[in-house]
Design a protein around this motif. Sequence first.
Motif, PDB file in Angstrom:
ATOM      1  N   ILE A   7       1.076  -1.240  -0.040  1.00 14.28           N
ATOM      2  CA  ILE A   7      -0.372  -0.240  -0.132  1.00 14.28           C
ATOM      3  C   ILE A   7       1.092   1.130   0.435  1.00 14.28           C
ATOM      4  CG2 ILE A   7      -1.466   1.152   1.019  1.00 14.28           C
ATOM      5  CD1 ILE A   7      -2.689  -1.053   2.335  1.00 14.28           C
ATOM      6  N   GLN A   8       1.029   2.013  -1.240  1.00 12.83           N
ATOM      7  CA  GLN A   8       1.128   3.354  -1.461  1.00 12.83           C
ATOM      8  C   GLN A   8       0.220   4.765  -1.104  1.00 12.83           C
ATOM      9  OE1 GLN A   8       3.494   3.304  -4.718  1.00 12.83           O
ATOM     10  NE2 GLN A   8       4.754   2.213  -3.997  1.00 12.83           N
ATOM     11  N   GLY A   9       1.302   5.575  -0.759  1.00  9.97           N
ATOM     12  CA  GLY A   9       0.215   6.784  -0.372  1.00  9.97           C
ATOM     13  C   GLY A   9       0.605   7.747   0.919  1.00  9.97           C
ATOM     14  N   VAL A  10       0.200   9.204   1.419  1.00 12.16           N
ATOM     15  CA  VAL A  10       0.466   9.652   1.859  1.00 12.16           C
ATOM     16  C   VAL A  10       0.000   9.441   3.120  1.00 12.16           C
ATOM     17  CG1 VAL A  10       0.875  12.202   2.716  1.00 12.16           C
ATOM     18  CG2 VAL A  10       0.964  12.002   0.024  1.00 12.16           C
ATOM     19  N   ALA A  11       1.001   9.367   4.129  1.00 11.45           N
ATOM     20  CA  ALA A  11      -0.050   8.735   5.454  1.00 11.45           C
ATOM     21  C   ALA A  11      -0.899  10.107   6.006  1.00 11.45           C
ATOM     22  CB  ALA A  11       1.241   8.870   6.604  1.00 11.45           C
ATOM     23  N   ASN A  12      -2.079   9.483   6.076  1.00  8.77           N
ATOM     24  CA  ASN A  12      -3.047  10.669   6.651  1.00  8.77           C
ATOM     25  C   ASN A  12      -3.588  10.118   7.759  1.00  8.77           C
ATOM     26  OD1 ASN A  12      -4.867  13.067   6.562  1.00  8.77           O
ATOM     27  ND2 ASN A  12      -5.784  12.762   4.989  1.00  8.77           N
ATOM     28  N   THR A  13      -4.591  10.884   8.332  1.00  2.00           N
ATOM     29  CA  THR A  13      -6.061   9.984   9.124  1.00  2.00           C
ATOM     30  C   THR A  13      -6.989  11.501   9.446  1.00  2.00           C
ATOM     31  OG1 THR A  13      -4.095   9.697  10.549  1.00  2.00           O
ATOM     32  CG2 THR A  13      -6.330  10.013  11.881  1.00  2.00           C
ATOM     33  N   ILE A  14      -8.022  10.401   9.679  1.00  4.88           N
ATOM     34  CA  ILE A  14      -8.943  10.970   9.756  1.00  4.88           C
ATOM     35  C   ILE A  14      -9.962  10.895  10.214  1.00  4.88           C
ATOM     36  CG2 ILE A  14     -11.663  11.607   8.248  1.00  4.88           C
ATOM     37  CD1 ILE A  14     -10.383  11.299   5.488  1.00  4.88           C
ATOM     38  N   SER A  15     -10.427  11.615  11.466  1.00  7.92           N
ATOM     39  CA  SER A  15     -10.997  11.712  12.517  1.00  7.92           C
ATOM     40  C   SER A  15     -12.735  12.520  12.384  1.00  7.92           C
ATOM     41  CB  SER A  15     -10.663  11.972  13.307  1.00  7.92           C
ATOM     42  OG  SER A  15     -11.905  11.484  15.147  1.00  7.92           O
ATOM     43  N   SER A  16     -13.795  11.838  11.678  1.00  2.00           N
ATOM     44  CA  SER A  16     -14.898  12.192  11.870  1.00  2.00           C
ATOM     45  C   SER A  16     -15.972  11.558  12.013  1.00  2.00           C
ATOM     46  CB  SER A  16     -14.519  12.642  10.140  1.00  2.00           C
ATOM     47  OG  SER A  16     -16.474  13.670   9.231  1.00  2.00           O
ATOM     48  N   ASN A  17     -17.010  12.501  12.264  1.00  2.00           N
ATOM     49  CA  ASN A  17     -18.239  12.286  12.139  1.00  2.00           C
ATOM     50  C   ASN A  17     -19.570  11.573  11.018  1.00  2.00           C
ATOM     51  OD1 ASN A  17     -18.257  12.174  14.818  1.00  2.00           O
ATOM     52  ND2 ASN A  17     -19.113  13.999  15.518  1.00  2.00           N
ATOM     53  N   LEU A  18     -19.178  11.964   9.982  1.00  2.00           N
ATOM     54  CA  LEU A  18     -19.056  12.554   8.412  1.00  2.00           C
ATOM     55  C   LEU A  18     -18.296  11.142   7.830  1.00  2.00           C
ATOM     56  CD1 LEU A  18     -18.755  15.993   7.026  1.00  2.00           C
ATOM     57  CD2 LEU A  18     -20.435  14.684   8.037  1.00  2.00           C
ATOM     58  N   ASP A  19     -19.714  10.510   6.885  1.00  2.00           N
ATOM     59  CA  ASP A  19     -19.433   8.848   5.646  1.00  2.00           C
ATOM     60  C   ASP A  19     -18.057   9.141   5.133  1.00  2.00           C
ATOM     61  OD1 ASP A  19     -21.635   8.401   6.565  1.00  2.00           O
ATOM     62  OD2 ASP A  19     -22.057   9.309   4.662  1.00  2.00           O
ATOM     63  N   GLY A  20     -17.113   8.624   5.428  1.00  2.00           N
ATOM     64  CA  GLY A  20     -15.413   8.460   5.329  1.00  2.00           C
ATOM     65  C   GLY A  20     -15.521   7.334   4.003  1.00  2.00           C
ATOM     66  N   SER A  21     -14.230   7.543   2.897  1.00  2.00           N
ATOM     67  CA  SER A  21     -13.901   6.913   1.591  1.00  2.00           C
ATOM     68  C   SER A  21     -12.176   6.692   1.680  1.00  2.00           C
ATOM     69  CB  SER A  21     -14.312   7.238   0.671  1.00  2.00           C
ATOM     70  OG  SER A  21     -13.824   8.671   0.533  1.00  2.00           O
ATOM     71  N   ILE A  22     -12.450   5.235   1.065  1.00  2.00           N
ATOM     72  CA  ILE A  22     -10.945   5.190   1.239  1.00  2.00           C
ATOM     73  C   ILE A  22     -10.958   4.756  -0.207  1.00  2.00           C
ATOM     74  CG2 ILE A  22      -8.974   3.552   1.411  1.00  2.00           C
ATOM     75  CD1 ILE A  22     -10.231   2.599   3.488  1.00  2.00           C
ATOM     76  N   LEU A  23     -10.078   5.403  -1.193  1.00  2.00           N
ATOM     77  CA  LEU A  23     -10.398   5.179  -2.781  1.00  2.00           C
ATOM     78  C   LEU A  23      -8.561   4.717  -2.853  1.00  2.00           C
ATOM     79  CD1 LEU A  23     -10.734   5.903  -5.923  1.00  2.00           C
ATOM     80  CD2 LEU A  23      -9.428   8.151  -5.560  1.00  2.00           C
ATOM     81  N   LEU A  24      -8.854   3.500  -3.417  1.00  2.00           N
ATOM     82  CA  LEU A  24      -7.495   2.428  -3.785  1.00  2.00           C
ATOM     83  C   LEU A  24      -7.373   2.087  -5.057  1.00  2.00           C
ATOM     84  CD1 LEU A  24      -8.646  -0.778  -1.291  1.00  2.00           C
ATOM     85  CD2 LEU A  24      -6.975   1.535  -1.083  1.00  2.00           C
ATOM     86  N   LYS A  25      -6.414   2.381  -5.464  1.00  2.00           N
ATOM     87  CA  LYS A  25      -5.780   2.450  -7.421  1.00  2.00           C
ATOM     88  C   LYS A  25      -4.517   1.709  -7.528  1.00  2.00           C
ATOM     89  CE  LYS A  25      -6.958   7.763  -8.356  1.00  2.00           C
ATOM     90  NZ  LYS A  25      -6.040   8.579  -8.207  1.00  2.00           N
ATOM     91  N   GLY A  26      -4.939   0.429  -8.678  1.00  2.00           N
ATOM     92  CA  GLY A  26      -4.435  -0.418  -8.604  1.00  2.00           C
ATOM     93  C   GLY A  26      -2.985   0.310  -9.284  1.00  2.00           C
TER      94      GLY A  26
END
Length: 209
Positions: free
Chosen positions: A86-105
Amino acid sequence: MIITPANNSEMENAMENAMENATVINCGTIAYNSNNNYYTEQTFKYENGALILEQNKKAVMKLYPSISVSEVSFRNYTFLINAVEIQGVANTISSNLDGSILLKGISYGTLYDSAISGNESSLLLTVYTDHPAAWKIYLNETMTEAGLEVDKDYALDRIGNNYVTYVFPEKGSDISLKRLYVGKATINAELGIGLKRVCGIEIKFEIIE
């Protein structure tokens, strides 16, 4: 994850020289913490190609990694390991809203193939994880399904709370490693909030040619 092929005479020193001929895969992780107020706290973590659920300080695999073991001829075994990086910029989300993970092969390729690289007859697999007990259970179950016995055909140790080591074949066993294949899929992960969803976390997949 570190995968070290060797011949039988080298296996006794494989632990000390694990990095010399090893295939090292920095798999990365994706984690979700529920932070529940009224329900049992849960953590989902995707690591080394496996999805692990932790609850009440106990962990269990919900999605198995792509590790296949098969007997191709009498007492001769093939190991196929397909790791996920898994590559990408390390990031953290804390929220009461809907979340998403976008994965690109991004890509897939062969890292090691004993049929091409040499005649290695032994394998040392080291998995770094915060959940060694879950990995030990998975590896034991996988080997049992393949007809292998722990401490007779292979060795499996949990080292503290940080990693597990797997050695095949065990010293003195009459089985052999016919072939070792290691592939790697590279995926880019991005986090976001506020996207439409059906339920819970939305996971999108996009394959890049």
